[in-house]
Design an enzyme around this catalytic site. Structure first.
Site, PDB file in Angstrom:
ATOM      1  N   GLU A 133       5.004  -1.889  -6.669  1.00 36.46           N
ATOM      2  CA  GLU A 133       3.990  -2.817  -6.041  1.00 36.46           C
ATOM      3  C   GLU A 133       2.175  -2.515  -5.767  1.00 36.46           C
ATOM      4  OE1 GLU A 133       7.085  -3.185  -2.403  1.00 36.46           O
ATOM      5  OE2 GLU A 133       5.878  -2.083  -1.571  1.00 36.46           O
ATOM      6  N   GLU A 175      11.636   1.818  -1.090  1.00 36.25           N
ATOM      7  CA  GLU A 175      10.248   3.840  -0.713  1.00 36.25           C
ATOM      8  C   GLU A 175      11.148   4.666  -0.242  1.00 36.25           C
ATOM      9  OE1 GLU A 175       6.073   2.180  -0.659  1.00 36.25           O
ATOM     10  OE2 GLU A 175       7.301   0.856   0.511  1.00 36.25           O
TER      11      GLU A 175
END
Length: 772
Positions: free
Chosen positions: A255, A181
């Site tokens: 995710e 991320e």
């Protein structure tokens, strides 16, 4: 995608000298699908962290994953878990990643590896090594040469240990992640390129990928690195955003959130199961691949739980409302997931039956009859002219006592620039106050002194912040300590209380009624006829850390929501068991027991030791002119608003006047404040200065969710027991005056109420003040 395939081809060429066994498979990124041995492969993946599961239970949990319908598991490597001390790597016991991969392969599961260097995952510091913070000016997750050199050494070690576990060498690892991320954190594609090359150089020849939240996909994007998108809802919108930056290749959710993690003092999170199943079925039907984060959350044993930004410590329980519970139990969410998965199996796949649950037991109440006071068990101090952060003393976790002498004098305030995270202040052994990072309360009134006195500042740390720029989270005393406005001069002793294997065995216990004053270690011996899973009841205790048979079990805090600590059966034994509890505020009753079920949602804010440190605030907008009055559009995209002219202030107020759907609710996933260059202002000193309404009964809709960097949780005005109407106001106190050039607002995802329409923005220094 051409540069991506060139990179993968180069990696394969560089490693062509590595022997290939007959059992090797091929795994490739196709134009539309993943291809395993040339056949379409839809990755039904679930996240499970081996460090959060007892090693003895790895096979059981992996069998559950397989029975739920997964064909792949995703596993993080937490860098600081394997290299807690510089240059000393540990791959043994619960850290044995190779054994975890081998068991997964034996159970018919493939593996996606996420080696960092940064992980997040509500893990201490996001997995980054604490000792990097000994460098005052180091820039983590950047091209800072010191960070890159340490990262290269780590990834080389990962390649050495886990390279043979790749699918190209007969192992189960199909893919490996580069960073994590990063688009939320930065926008340096060269940095991502450096890490990509390190992964290749370290021996990874499987496809490599990067993941980002929907709104951050372009930041740091490289077309030679496969991208996947993370989200908790709205797969169609998120995949459309992914297609805007990556035109072909399989659609992948890196995710997918069935629940959420818990922080101390906020309600336990439960996911929306019907929404989760609906979104999961959408991906299954569309042929998209995904990873359920978490399939099984487990426990952040010991002191490995991190902290959300700006500072919201995470609970040790990482149950996550996952389909497989913290203790490996299954229920409706598991069964419904399994049923759904069963409809979309690939040719030749079948679902095995779930394994039986692990045995569980209750333990009758027992007393803690011995205690060892911290102040009677101090090591030799390290002496410095001024207090330093803990990392400078070579300590990454636990507590530290700072001690000096102060002269005689009248009553005066003691102030510290910054203190991470909590501190109990004593003068000549008498407690006079508490400092608390949550509210940025770093000021305590000291009484008058007729003679020179000993000043003690006992600092207790929770996890290093694991998200955002605030990962530069040094612990202990940061900056000057002042008494009556003047810096305290003279020598300071720093007593290292790492709460580790070197400290606990040398504690000197006494009968509990004879132990000294202040925080104590309490010890009990419990005789058991059998060893099985249980949940240690901690409701009568205050705040601290628990050990069982020398194993650091968990942090605890009576404010909740977690009121028990999960003890795996293999960590107990027939016969005598030693349980040690460090309590920093003192127990109501020094006893405990073991339950067959956990207590995960019992909030008790009335027990917060910081209650009463500060008064409630009130809003002061009368006569203040708004900096901006405008409207948001209805779409779900991030809203970036620039002011025509930067303004200065220490407080930022969003006044929401109405909603897009006319309902009384306001909701924000994330509110970020930008400086004059359009960059995010550090959240390190931020607090919520004022909020008129926040839901804390039906769900965790606390205002602090709007500034923690996580777009899957949110601030939501009350709805369970009341529905106050607009206007709704939220004030962020920045902790110091800043130049503000605009802001970014992320709406709550999905088709949910609360999207704001008309609003005003105020910036100033006294928009929210403490009540008299």
């Amino acid at each position: 995608m051409s540069r991506l395939f060139q990179t993968l081809t180069l990696a394969a060429t560089l490693l062509s000298a590595v022997p290939v066994t007959a059992a090797d498979h091929t795994f490739k990124i196709g134009k539309k699908d993943f291809l395993l041995d040339g056949q379409r492969f839809q990755m039904r993946c679930g996240e499970i962290h081996f460090g959060r599961v007892p090693r003895e239970y790895w096979r059981h949990r992996l069998q559950l994953c397989k029975a739920m319908g997964l064909n792949t598991v995703c596993a993080y490597l937490f860098w600081n878990f394997h290299e807690f001390e510089e240059g000393r790597y540990d791959w043994s016991g619960r850290r044995d990643a190779v054994e975890f991969c081998k068991i997964a392969q034996e159970e018919g599961l493939w593996v996606v590896l996420r080696p960092g260097p940064y992980a997040c995952a509500e893990w201490d510091g996001g997995g980054l090594r604490w000792w990097l913070l000994k460098n005052d000016d180091i820039a983590l997750r950047s091209r800072d040469p010191r960070f890159l050199a340490a990262t290269k050494a780590w990834l080389n070690e990962v390649g050495r240990v886990l390279g043979p576990q790749q699918v190209t060498h007969g192992g189960p690892i199909l893919m490996a992640q580069v960073e994590n991320e990063y688009g939320f954190y930065g926008n340096d594609a060269r940095y991502m390129g450096e890490l990509l090359q390190m992964m290749i150089d370290s021996g990874f020849d499987v496809p490599l990928f990067a993941c980002n939240p929907r709104g951050n996909l372009r930041n740091g994007f490289r077309d030679d690195l496969f991208s996947v998108v993370n989200f908790g809802s709205d797969p169609a919108g998120s995949f459309a955003a992914l297609r805007e930056v990556q035109k072909d290749g399989p659609l992948v959710c890196g995710e997918f959130y069935p629940g959420w993690f818990d922080t101390w003092g906020a309600p336990h999170h439960l996911g929306d199961t019907s929404r989760y199943l609906s979104d999961l079925e959408y991906m299954l039907k569309e042929g998209a691949s995904f990873s359920i984060y978490m399939a099984h959350g487990g426990t952040s044993f010991g002191m490995w739980a991190g902290a959300d930004r700006p500072f919201k410590p995470d609970t040790s329980s990482y149950d996550y409302d996952a389909p497989i519970s913290e203790a490996g139990w299954i229920g409706d969410k598991f069964d419904q997931t399994r049923e759904l998965m069963g409809k979309y199996l690939l040719p030749g796949e079948t679902l095995p039956e779930p394994p039986a649950p692990m045995p569980v037991m209750s333990v009758p109440e027992f007393e803690f009859t011995e205690a060892a006071a911290i102040f009677d068990n101090l090591p030799r101090p390290l002496v410095t002219p001024a207090p330093q952060v803990m990392e400078k003393y070579g300590q990454g976790h636990g507590a530290m006592l700072y001690r000096t002498k102060i002269p005689a004098g009248p009553a005066a305030p003691l102030e510290i620039d910054q203190l991470h995270d909590f501190a109990w202040i004593r003068v000549d052994g008498e407690e006079v106050g508490i400092m608390d990072r949550r509210s940025q309360r770093f000021k305590v009134a000291l009484p008058g002194r007729e003679k020179e006195a000993v000043l003690d500042i006992l600092v207790h740390t929770m996890g290093h912040v694991n998200f955002g720029k605030e990962i530069h989270d040094r612990k202990g005393i940061l900056g000057a300590v002042k008494l009556g406005g003047d810096e305290i001069k003279g020598q300071w002793g720093a007593y290292k209380l790492a709460l580790d294997d070197t400290q606990l065995p040398v504690l000197k216990y006494q009968p509990a009624d004879q132990a000294g004053e202040g925080p104590k270690f309490w010890r009990a011996t419990v005789s058991l006829e059998k060893a099985a899973d249980t949940f240690l009841d901690l409701r009568s205790w205050g705040m601290g850390v628990v050990w069982v048979n020398g194993q650091c079990l968990a942090r605890y805090w009576n404010i909740g929501p977690t009121q028990t600590a999960y003890i795996p059966g293999p960590w107990l034994k027939e016969g005598e068991n030693e349980i040690v509890i460090l309590d920093l505020v003192g127990p109501e009753k020094p006893s405990s027991s073991g339950h067959e079920k956990p207590i995960l949602n019992d909030l008790r804010p009335e027990l917060d030791f910081a209650r009463g440190l500060g008064s409630k605030t009130e809003l002061k907008l009368d006569g203040v002119e708004p900096v901006l009055e405008a409207s948001f559009d209805r779409d779900k995209k991030d809203k970036v608003v620039d002011f025509n002219k930067p303004v200065k202030g220490s407080q930022f107020c969003l006044e929401a006047l109405n909603s897009q759907d006319g309902k009384p609710y306001a909701a924000i996933a994330e509110l970020d404040i930008l400086d004059g260059r359009g960059q995010s202002i550090s959240h390190a000193k931020w607090t919520i200065g004022y909020v008129d309404s926040q839901e804390m009964v039906g769900e965790d809709g606390s205002a602090s969710n709007a500034i923690n960097g996580q777009t899957s949780d949110f601030w939501h005005s009350e709805w369970k027991n009341a529905s106050p109407d607009y206007p709704h106001r939220l004030v962020i106190d920045l902790g110091q005056q800043e130049t503000i050039g605009g802001f970014k607002l992320v709406p709550r995802s999905g088709h949910n109420p609360g999207d704001i329409k008309d609003y005003r923005i105020y910036v100033g220094d006294g928009l929210a003040v403490e009540k008299e």
